[in-house]
Motif scaffolding. Structure first.
Motif, short mmCIF file in Angstrom:
data_model
loop_
_atom_site.label_atom_id
_atom_site.label_comp_id
_atom_site.label_asym_id
_atom_site.label_seq_id
_atom_site.Cartn_x
_atom_site.Cartn_y
_atom_site.Cartn_z
N PRO A 183 8.25 -21.51 -10.66
CA PRO A 183 7.40 -22.84 -11.20
C PRO A 183 7.85 -23.06 -12.61
O PRO A 183 8.05 -24.21 -13.09
CB PRO A 183 5.97 -22.52 -10.93
N SER A 184 7.89 -22.03 -13.23
CA SER A 184 8.18 -22.49 -14.94
C SER A 184 9.61 -23.10 -15.00
O SER A 184 9.78 -23.85 -15.78
CB SER A 184 8.14 -21.34 -15.81
N ASN A 185 10.51 -22.32 -14.44
CA ASN A 185 11.64 -22.96 -14.63
C ASN A 185 11.86 -24.10 -14.02
O ASN A 185 12.79 -25.27 -14.50
CB ASN A 185 12.93 -21.86 -13.84
N HIS A 186 11.40 -24.63 -12.96
CA HIS A 186 11.57 -25.62 -12.27
C HIS A 186 10.82 -27.01 -12.90
O HIS A 186 11.14 -28.15 -12.77
CB HIS A 186 10.85 -25.74 -10.51
N ARG B 91 18.98 -28.92 -16.69
CA ARG B 91 18.75 -27.44 -16.69
C ARG B 91 18.24 -26.94 -15.65
O ARG B 91 17.60 -27.64 -15.01
CB ARG B 91 17.86 -27.23 -18.17
N ASN B 92 18.36 -25.73 -15.27
CA ASN B 92 17.72 -24.84 -14.40
C ASN B 92 18.01 -25.57 -12.92
O ASN B 92 16.99 -25.91 -12.35
CB ASN B 92 16.43 -24.71 -14.57
N ILE C 116 7.73 -23.69 -5.84
CA ILE C 116 7.99 -23.60 -7.28
C ILE C 116 7.44 -25.22 -7.88
O ILE C 116 7.77 -25.30 -8.99
CB ILE C 116 9.55 -23.42 -7.51
N HIS C 117 7.37 -26.03 -7.12
CA HIS C 117 6.76 -27.31 -7.52
C HIS C 117 5.24 -27.45 -7.93
O HIS C 117 4.62 -27.92 -7.26
CB HIS C 117 7.02 -28.50 -6.51
N THR C 118 5.02 -26.76 -8.80
CA THR C 118 3.45 -26.66 -9.03
C THR C 118 3.24 -26.14 -10.69
O THR C 118 4.09 -25.66 -11.35
CB THR C 118 2.86 -25.51 -8.21
N ARG C 119 2.31 -26.78 -11.18
CA ARG C 119 1.79 -26.70 -12.57
C ARG C 119 0.76 -25.43 -12.71
O ARG C 119 0.37 -25.05 -13.88
CB ARG C 119 1.21 -27.87 -13.21
N ALA D 111 17.42 -22.79 -19.23
CA ALA D 111 16.32 -23.30 -20.32
C ALA D 111 15.06 -22.78 -19.96
O ALA D 111 14.49 -22.71 -19.23
CB ALA D 111 16.27 -24.49 -20.64
N LYS D 112 14.47 -22.05 -21.10
CA LYS D 112 13.22 -21.32 -20.87
C LYS D 112 11.94 -22.34 -21.15
O LYS D 112 12.13 -23.24 -22.26
CB LYS D 112 13.09 -19.98 -21.95
N GLU D 113 10.76 -22.34 -20.52
CA GLU D 113 9.93 -23.47 -20.69
C GLU D 113 9.15 -23.05 -21.96
O GLU D 113 8.84 -22.02 -22.25
CB GLU D 113 9.00 -23.21 -19.57
N ARG D 114 8.84 -24.30 -22.58
CA ARG D 114 8.21 -23.98 -24.13
C ARG D 114 6.74 -24.16 -23.85
O ARG D 114 6.15 -24.51 -22.66
CB ARG D 114 8.43 -25.09 -24.97
N PRO D 115 5.93 -23.40 -24.39
CA PRO D 115 4.48 -23.30 -24.58
C PRO D 115 3.94 -24.66 -24.64
O PRO D 115 4.52 -25.52 -25.32
CB PRO D 115 3.93 -22.53 -25.50
N GLU D 116 2.90 -25.04 -23.70
CA GLU D 116 2.37 -26.60 -23.76
C GLU D 116 1.70 -26.98 -25.31
O GLU D 116 1.91 -28.22 -25.47
CB GLU D 116 1.44 -26.67 -22.78
N SER D 117 1.21 -25.89 -25.89
CA SER D 117 0.72 -26.26 -27.09
C SER D 117 1.94 -26.77 -28.08
O SER D 117 1.75 -27.22 -29.13
CB SER D 117 0.20 -25.07 -27.63
#
Length: 413
Positions: A183-186, A199-200, A165-168, A216-222
């Motif tokens: 990955p998104s949560n981490h 969080r998470n 889970i340690h990846t972009r 907490a949910k990941e926000r879009p990069e934009s």
């Protein structure tokens, strides 16, 4: 007994290499050489220290199981394994959460978050001081009678799960993100953005974060790009400073405090809290994420290549040492551990182009005689082979070291 982590490392390194190649293929580079080598260095140093202290966590658990267990559960029942895995994940959640909410535990866990990148090398970045508090969080499993075998396997499964889970490079996964660590949560967990902090915490399940209000949910990069790292940058690749800088800061604040209540409280308060006297005598500005700049010292391409080869050699020698350290007498084990940690310290100085790093590297090349001598004395490596290995490795690395010292061209800025 042999160190089982040695057998997992090759799989981790294969995944790391796959991610690196994928980064090149997608033209989205998420690795920085110095940061990745620093993460590997901290992972190796943590395993070296664990040779001497890993029995503490299991020893406390075993004592609690023998004298406090309320039930006698058998490993032959599948539901015992299910309860063990679920219970371990719950204990891990609170262990992880306290690692962010209590200064003394954060002082250890901060090592893992000090990387300003986020990739599979970050997963290798582990603390060397976790043994000070890790034992405290899992004995409740012994109280309900979870057998030690289940405890060990559950810990290995939950720790191993967290590597991927340690990846972009893996995006959001819909319902999976809601239910499991992903990955998104981490990425959120490792961010220093306001919405990411604390969080998470879940190791495998997000159930606990939903129950206790830390999801907490990941926000879009934009919308908002995640900034990785810690409040108060480490700004070094020195593994000793990385492991002890927070303890040093807490000790300094305790000394500046003007009453015993604050001297004690500083160790158990939330990260960021300081005694009023410490803030008055040694004020620190509030964290400003807009001013954050990734720490990337300027080193030449030749120095970078030399450091890469040095780390590869240290990984090979380190894995060999971890695999067979149980066969060594205590004196040999201590000598090998001190040599490895000192070697990683020297590597860190070169990665940040510290003053005098060339002299330290020359001393290190001479010190290669230590692992060669240990191999000869303990396992009977023939003298001719020992001499050949020492001379060959020393001369080869010496040539690259001298070349790196003659080429000051910056690789990173």
């Amino acid at each position: 007994m042999p160190n089982m982590i040695v057998y997992a490392v090759p799989a981790f390194l294969v995944l790391l290499l796959v991610e690196l190649l994928w980064s090149f293929w997608r033209r989205r580079q998420t690795f920085a050489l110095a940061d990745s080598l620093s993460s590997a260095s901290l992972g190796l140093s943590g395993q070296v220290i664990n040779l001497f202290v890993r029995a503490l966590n299991f020893g406390v658990y075993l004592l609690a199981y023998q004298y406090l267990a309320l039930f006698d559960l058998s490993t032959s029942h599948w539901w015992v394994w299910a309860i063990g895995l679920l219970g371990y994940d719950l204990c891990y959640y609170w262990h992880h959460r306290m690692g962010h909410e209590v200064n003394l535990v954060w002082a250890s866990h901060v090592v893992h978050h000090s990387s300003e990148e986020f990739n599979y090398s970050t997963a290798l970045r582990q603390t060397s001081t976790g043994f000070l508090t890790n034992w405290f969080f899992y004995w409740p499993l012994a109280l309900i009678g979870i057998p030690p075998t289940v405890f060990i396997v559950a810990g290995a499964v939950i720790l191993g799960y967290q590597f991927w889970i340690h990846t972009r490079h893996i995006g959001r996964l819909g319902w999976f993100d809601y239910c499991f660590a992903s990955p998104s949560n981490h990425r959120v967990h490792h961010g220093q953005n306001a919405y990411c902090v604390d969080r998470n915490y879940g190791g495998v399940l997000m159930l606990w974060d939903h129950l206790f209000g830390t999801f907490a949910k990941e926000r879009p990069e934009s919308e908002e790009l995640i900034i990785y790292g810690i409040h108060g940058q480490l700004k070094t690749f020195d593994p000793l400073k990385a492991n002890f800088h927070k303890y040093r800061d807490l000790l300094a604040d305790a000394r500046l405090a003007d009453n015993w209540k604050d001297r004690i409280r500083v160790w158990f308060a939330r990260p960021g809290w300081r005694p009023a006297a410490a803030q008055r005598l040694d004020p620190k500005p509030p964290h400003d994420i807009s001013a954050f700049r990734i720490y990337r010292p300027r080193i030449s391409a030749a120095t970078a290549f030399y450091c890469l080869l040095q780390m590869l050699l240290l990984m090979v020698l380190g894995m060999g040492f971890l695999a067979f350290a149980y066969q060594l007498p205590l004196a040999g084990k201590i000598l090998g551990a001190v040599w490895l940690i000192a070697s990683l310290w020297v590597l860190g100085r070169s990665l940040e182009n510290a003053p005098g790093n060339g002299r330290w590297q020359l001393l290190w090349l001479g010190s290669l005689a230590i692992p060669v001598a240990l191999a000869h004395l303990q396992w009977g490596l023939p003298v001719a082979w020992a001499v050949a290995l020492f001379v060959g490795a020393t001369l080869g690395l010496l040539g690259m070291l001298l070349r790196s010292l003659r080429q000051p061209q910056p690789l990173e800025a």
